[in-house]
Scaffold this motif. Structure first.
Motif, PDB file in Angstrom:
ATOM      1  N   PRO A 152     -62.163  54.218  -8.408  1.00  0.00           N
ATOM      2  CA  PRO A 152     -63.410  55.328  -8.725  1.00  0.00           C
ATOM      3  C   PRO A 152     -64.567  55.637  -7.699  1.00  0.00           C
ATOM      4  O   PRO A 152     -65.225  54.136  -7.549  1.00  0.00           O
ATOM      5  CB  PRO A 152     -63.528  55.302 -10.284  1.00  0.00           C
ATOM      6  N   ARG A 153     -65.330  56.656  -7.497  1.00  0.00           N
ATOM      7  CA  ARG A 153     -66.508  56.991  -7.038  1.00  0.00           C
ATOM      8  C   ARG A 153     -67.371  58.500  -7.159  1.00  0.00           C
ATOM      9  O   ARG A 153     -65.853  59.398  -7.381  1.00  0.00           O
ATOM     10  CB  ARG A 153     -66.506  56.506  -5.491  1.00  0.00           C
ATOM     11  N   THR A 154     -68.181  57.874  -7.428  1.00  0.00           N
ATOM     12  CA  THR A 154     -69.015  59.578  -6.877  1.00  0.00           C
ATOM     13  C   THR A 154     -69.690  60.021  -5.788  1.00  0.00           C
ATOM     14  O   THR A 154     -69.987  59.450  -4.702  1.00  0.00           O
ATOM     15  CB  THR A 154     -69.884  59.460  -7.376  1.00  0.00           C
ATOM     16  N   PRO A 165     -76.581  45.727  -4.853  1.00  0.00           N
ATOM     17  CA  PRO A 165     -75.490  46.256  -5.219  1.00  0.00           C
ATOM     18  C   PRO A 165     -74.491  47.337  -4.584  1.00  0.00           C
ATOM     19  O   PRO A 165     -74.872  47.874  -3.847  1.00  0.00           O
ATOM     20  CB  PRO A 165     -75.617  46.915  -6.851  1.00  0.00           C
ATOM     21  N   GLU A 166     -73.466  46.982  -4.911  1.00  0.00           N
ATOM     22  CA  GLU A 166     -72.355  48.088  -4.364  1.00  0.00           C
ATOM     23  C   GLU A 166     -72.291  49.443  -4.878  1.00  0.00           C
ATOM     24  O   GLU A 166     -72.570  49.672  -6.215  1.00  0.00           O
ATOM     25  CB  GLU A 166     -70.799  47.350  -5.204  1.00  0.00           C
ATOM     26  N   HIS A 224     -69.576  53.340  -2.854  1.00  0.00           N
ATOM     27  CA  HIS A 224     -68.859  53.038  -1.833  1.00  0.00           C
ATOM     28  C   HIS A 224     -69.039  52.994  -0.807  1.00  0.00           C
ATOM     29  O   HIS A 224     -68.282  53.221   0.470  1.00  0.00           O
ATOM     30  CB  HIS A 224     -67.284  52.561  -2.452  1.00  0.00           C
ATOM     31  N   ALA A 225     -69.777  54.150   0.008  1.00  0.00           N
ATOM     32  CA  ALA A 225     -70.240  54.409   1.400  1.00  0.00           C
ATOM     33  C   ALA A 225     -69.153  55.124   1.394  1.00  0.00           C
ATOM     34  O   ALA A 225     -68.897  55.457   2.517  1.00  0.00           O
ATOM     35  CB  ALA A 225     -70.957  53.281   1.720  1.00  0.00           C
ATOM     36  N   THR A 249     -64.264  48.588  -1.240  1.00  0.00           N
ATOM     37  CA  THR A 249     -65.668  48.632  -1.549  1.00  0.00           C
ATOM     38  C   THR A 249     -66.813  48.452   0.255  1.00  0.00           C
ATOM     39  O   THR A 249     -66.582  47.891   0.853  1.00  0.00           O
ATOM     40  CB  THR A 249     -66.349  47.173  -2.337  1.00  0.00           C
ATOM     41  N   ALA A 250     -67.525  49.208   0.216  1.00  0.00           N
ATOM     42  CA  ALA A 250     -69.016  48.820   1.222  1.00  0.00           C
ATOM     43  C   ALA A 250     -68.998  46.991   0.793  1.00  0.00           C
ATOM     44  O   ALA A 250     -69.528  46.771   2.202  1.00  0.00           O
ATOM     45  CB  ALA A 250     -69.884  50.137   0.202  1.00  0.00           C
ATOM     46  N   ARG A 251     -69.403  46.490   0.204  1.00  0.00           N
ATOM     47  CA  ARG A 251     -69.880  45.791   0.716  1.00  0.00           C
ATOM     48  C   ARG A 251     -68.425  44.202   1.079  1.00  0.00           C
ATOM     49  O   ARG A 251     -69.018  43.491   1.973  1.00  0.00           O
ATOM     50  CB  ARG A 251     -69.751  44.457  -1.139  1.00  0.00           C
TER      51      ARG A 251
END
Length: 285
Positions: free
Chosen positions: A112-114, A126-127, A131-132, A270-272
């Motif tokens: 899930p993401r915005t 932070p993430e 999530h980029a 994840t972006a990380r």
């Protein structure tokens, strides 16, 4: 010898960055094996489950990779390599800035993401909630905003969704420069070279405040607007045009990054986790 194998000389330089082996509990996985497996995975763009048997249990490798990503170990690896290059006087502080798009595979777009907003993601932060990952003309994409030195060596980068304009991230990516050496880490280059996606008044003012010289051409609409107001033109004569030819180093840098299939397309959720790839790629460059 395969391409994912790290030479003894390189491992000797970077091994101190990784967490020490625990003496209790289950037998620990070899740190070098984790790094080589991670390099193999980003080079090929394969799933973690498809790691060759020579690396051992894929889940153990993946858990160590994620643990190090959350602890900032991959960023520390890049910083360590930059420190050695700085102490050796190898960094050219005439830097270039640009961005590149990576399409997000369906395996990386399941959380899930915005989307739609400007990401505030930095490597040490932070993430982000998106999530980029953003939606641009190419579909779901991630944009890598990167600054490299005059030798094509990556100094810093920021990840955003693909819809984020280059010019809005100009100061952010330059602010990420943090190269240790003797004394305080160096954060400001001597000169910045960028293309016509970056010549806003805000960006030029930001550079002037910090005493950073620029080689950034104006767009045709900016030139026309300036002529109407009879403003002072930006100096972009023969000398500046000659300097601008040096911007090809950023293109060569991205060409090297995207030789790794796991960076040319994004498979990480994840972006990380995805950010670990450019860090490792730049450290082994």
């Amino acid at each position: 010898m395969t391409r994912d194998v790290i030479t003894d000389e390189v491992w000797e330089l970077i091994q101190e960055v990784f967490p020490p082996v625990r003496t209790r509990g289950r037998p620990p996985v070899d740190r070098r094996t984790v790094v080589e497996a991670t390099a193999w995975r980003f080079r090929t763009g394969s799933a973690w489950r498809d790691l060759p048997e020579r690396f051992g249990n894929w889940n153990t490798i993946y858990k160590n990779f994620r643990r190090w990503a959350e602890a900032g170990v991959w960023e520390d690896l890049l910083t360590q390599v930059q420190r050695r290059a700085s102490l050796a006087g190898e960094i050219d502080w005439v830097v270039s800035v640009d961005s590149s798009i990576a399409r997000v595979h369906q395996h990386g777009a399941t959380l899930p993401r915005t989307t739609g907003g400007r990401s505030n993601y930095t490597l040490s932060g932070p993430e982000p909630s998106d999530h980029a990952i953003g939606r641009s003309r190419g579909g779901l994409t991630t944009k890598i905003h990167l600054v490299c030195d005059g030798q094509g060596r990556a100094l810093a980068f920021v990840l955003t969704g693909g819809q984020i304009a280059d010019t809005s991230m100009f100061a952010d990516v330059l602010d990420e420069i943090h190269v240790p050496g003797r004394g305080r880490p160096r954060r400001r280059p001597d000169r910045v070279i960028a293309d016509k996606g970056y010549p806003s008044r805000k960006n030029r003012a930001w550079l002037r405040e910090r005493g950073i010289k620029t080689t950034i051409p104006e767009r045709d609409d900016q030139i026309a607007k300036r002529r109407k107001k009879r403003g002072r033109p930006i100096d972009f004569g023969d000398e500046q045009q000659e300097r601008y030819k040096g911007r090809n180093v950023i293109e060569r840098c991205f060409s090297f990054v995207k030789q790794w299939r796991g960076l040319a397309s994004r498979y990480d959720k994840t972006a990380r986790s995805y950010a670990a790839g450019p860090c490792l790629s730049a450290a082994l460059q």
